[in-house]
Design an enzyme around this catalytic site. Structure first.
Site, PDB file in Angstrom:
ATOM      1  N   GLY A  13      40.093  27.047  35.556  1.00 43.10           N
ATOM      2  CA  GLY A  13      39.506  28.345  35.243  1.00 43.10           C
ATOM      3  C   GLY A  13      38.712  28.328  33.949  1.00 43.10           C
ATOM      4  N   ASP A  40      51.057  24.794  41.983  1.00 34.82           N
ATOM      5  CA  ASP A  40      51.300  26.192  42.322  1.00 34.82           C
ATOM      6  C   ASP A  40      52.511  26.653  41.525  1.00 34.82           C
ATOM      7  OD1 ASP A  40      51.763  28.675  43.383  1.00 34.82           O
ATOM      8  OD2 ASP A  40      52.175  27.982  45.427  1.00 34.82           O
ATOM      9  N   ILE A  41      52.264  27.369  40.439  1.00 36.29           N
ATOM     10  CA  ILE A  41      53.378  27.764  39.580  1.00 36.29           C
ATOM     11  C   ILE A  41      54.299  28.776  40.245  1.00 36.29           C
ATOM     12  CG2 ILE A  41      52.119  27.276  37.452  1.00 36.29           C
ATOM     13  CD1 ILE A  41      51.753  30.325  37.114  1.00 36.29           C
ATOM     14  N   THR A  74      43.471  37.484  38.239  1.00 33.08           N
ATOM     15  CA  THR A  74      42.660  38.297  37.329  1.00 33.08           C
ATOM     16  C   THR A  74      41.718  39.268  38.034  1.00 33.08           C
ATOM     17  OG1 THR A  74      40.995  36.549  37.213  1.00 33.08           O
ATOM     18  CG2 THR A  74      42.731  36.522  35.536  1.00 33.08           C
ATOM     19  N   THR A 113      46.786  39.649  28.409  1.00 32.55           N
ATOM     20  CA  THR A 113      45.580  40.481  28.462  1.00 32.55           C
ATOM     21  C   THR A 113      45.716  41.807  27.735  1.00 32.55           C
ATOM     22  OG1 THR A 113      44.132  41.671  30.023  1.00 32.55           O
ATOM     23  CG2 THR A 113      46.405  41.389  30.661  1.00 32.55           C
ATOM     24  N   TYR A 137      47.109  45.049  37.938  1.00 33.15           N
ATOM     25  CA  TYR A 137      46.868  43.848  37.142  1.00 33.15           C
ATOM     26  C   TYR A 137      47.592  43.942  35.796  1.00 33.15           C
ATOM     27  CZ  TYR A 137      44.355  40.704  33.973  1.00 33.15           C
ATOM     28  OH  TYR A 137      44.040  39.768  33.030  1.00 33.15           O
ATOM     29  N   TRP A 162      38.141  40.400  27.465  1.00 27.98           N
ATOM     30  CA  TRP A 162      36.703  40.273  27.714  1.00 27.98           C
ATOM     31  C   TRP A 162      36.242  38.819  27.640  1.00 27.98           C
ATOM     32  CZ3 TRP A 162      33.106  44.700  25.700  1.00 27.98           C
ATOM     33  CH2 TRP A 162      33.626  45.954  26.067  1.00 27.98           C
TER      34      TRP A 162
END
Length: 306
Positions: A13, A40-41, A74, A113, A137, A162
């Site tokens: 990512g 794959d966590i 996300t 976030t 989210y 952001w």
């Protein structure tokens, strides 16, 4: 400088790719940055195996291991209709990873976030301020934070906001694409935040990773890390146009009411750097300077190619 071995779930990512690039350039370090297809966590057994094998590799190389989790669901709008998927990646996954780190004795940095806050403040959010996410989210990211902190692992939460970078989709790339398709754009001017270049965030995470891996991490377990300063999406868009060599006056302001989205966005997302500085860490540069360098170093990645 501490010689590190860093495992980066979500390594393909925006932030994970930058972490991998920086560590690859520092040849004395070891980095493994698997994407979700490789690690794959959300599968506890896979998380345990990955952490255990990485711990062994770090030991063999006589490096200090640390896990930096950048894996996340996300897609803010998609999460509203897929709460189970968001919970699986943002809550169950970090919980499984934290338990694996606890059992393996590896420290963990977990990226979170600004969406954990309600977005109605009139000053930068401190890590200890009351949370109040208003989206699936945000709620799942907050639950993920709590799962990590309550796991018993040696863990730190790093909230950011952001984010844009050379890899993956983001606002900068969207503006470049729309600039190639439209004569004028309308962008909301009543949502305020701090644009954060993924490469700068990655450097901040690695600065924190060094004392954490050495066993001298900060006492504060929740920190905020963004490029400094704040702006609106409208002004950010105008700055992007300038870096693209385009007329920023092609970007017009509008209100959030004029541009409704499926999921409400925070009106105010500025995160305070006080705790970051208090931990002896270097504040990231102003967002304007970061944007200029992002275009200098990775400009082609941001430009639309038809």
């Amino acid at each position: 400088m501490t010689r590190l071995a860093v495992l980066v779930p979500g390594g393909k990512g925006q932030v994970g790719s930058e972490l991998s690039a920086i560590l690859d350039a520092r040849r004395e370090n070891l980095v493994h940055a698997p994407g979700s297809g490789e690690l794959d966590i959300t599968d506890p057994e896979s998380a345990r195996d990955a952490v255990a094998s990485f711990a062994q590799a770090a030991s063999d190389a006589e490096l200090r291991p640390v896990v930096i989790n950048t894996a996340a669901y996300t897609a803010v709008d998609a999460a509203e209709s897929d709460p189970e998927g968001a919970h699986r990646v943002n809550v169950a996954g970090p919980a499984a990873l934290a338990e694996a780190c606890r059992d393996g004795g590896l420290p963990l940095l977990h990226v979170s976030t600004d969406y954990v806050f309600p977005g109605d403040a009139d000053r930068p959010y401190e890590p200890g301020d009351e949370t109040g996410p208003r989206t699936v989210y945000g709620r799942t990211k907050l639950e993920g934070e709590r799962a990590v902190l309550e796991s018993g692992a040696s863990a730190w939460i790093v909230r950011t906001a952001w984010v844009y970078g050379a890899h993956g989709g983001n606002f900068v790339k969207t503006m470049a694409r729309l600039a190639a398709q439209r004569d004028e754009l309308s962008v909301v001017d009543d949502q305020i935040g701090s644009p954060t270049w993924a490469a700068d965030l990655a450097r901040g995470l690695l600065e924190l990773a060094e004392p954490v891996a050495a066993g001298t991490g900060p006492q504060q377990r929740v920190l905020h890390c963004t490029n400094t300063g704040s702006t609106s999406w409208f002004e950010f868009a105008r700055a992007i146009f300038t870096e693209l060599g385009l007329d920023p006056n092609r970007v017009n302001p509008c209100s959030s009411a004029d541009y409704p989205t499926r999921t409400p966005r925070p009106a105010y997302s500025v995160l305070s750097e006080n705790a970051w500085k208090g931990a002896g860490l270097t504040p990231l540069r102003p967002w304007q300077d970061a944007l200029k360098e992002a275009f200098t170093t990775s400009g082609e990645a941001f430009r639309h190619r038809g």
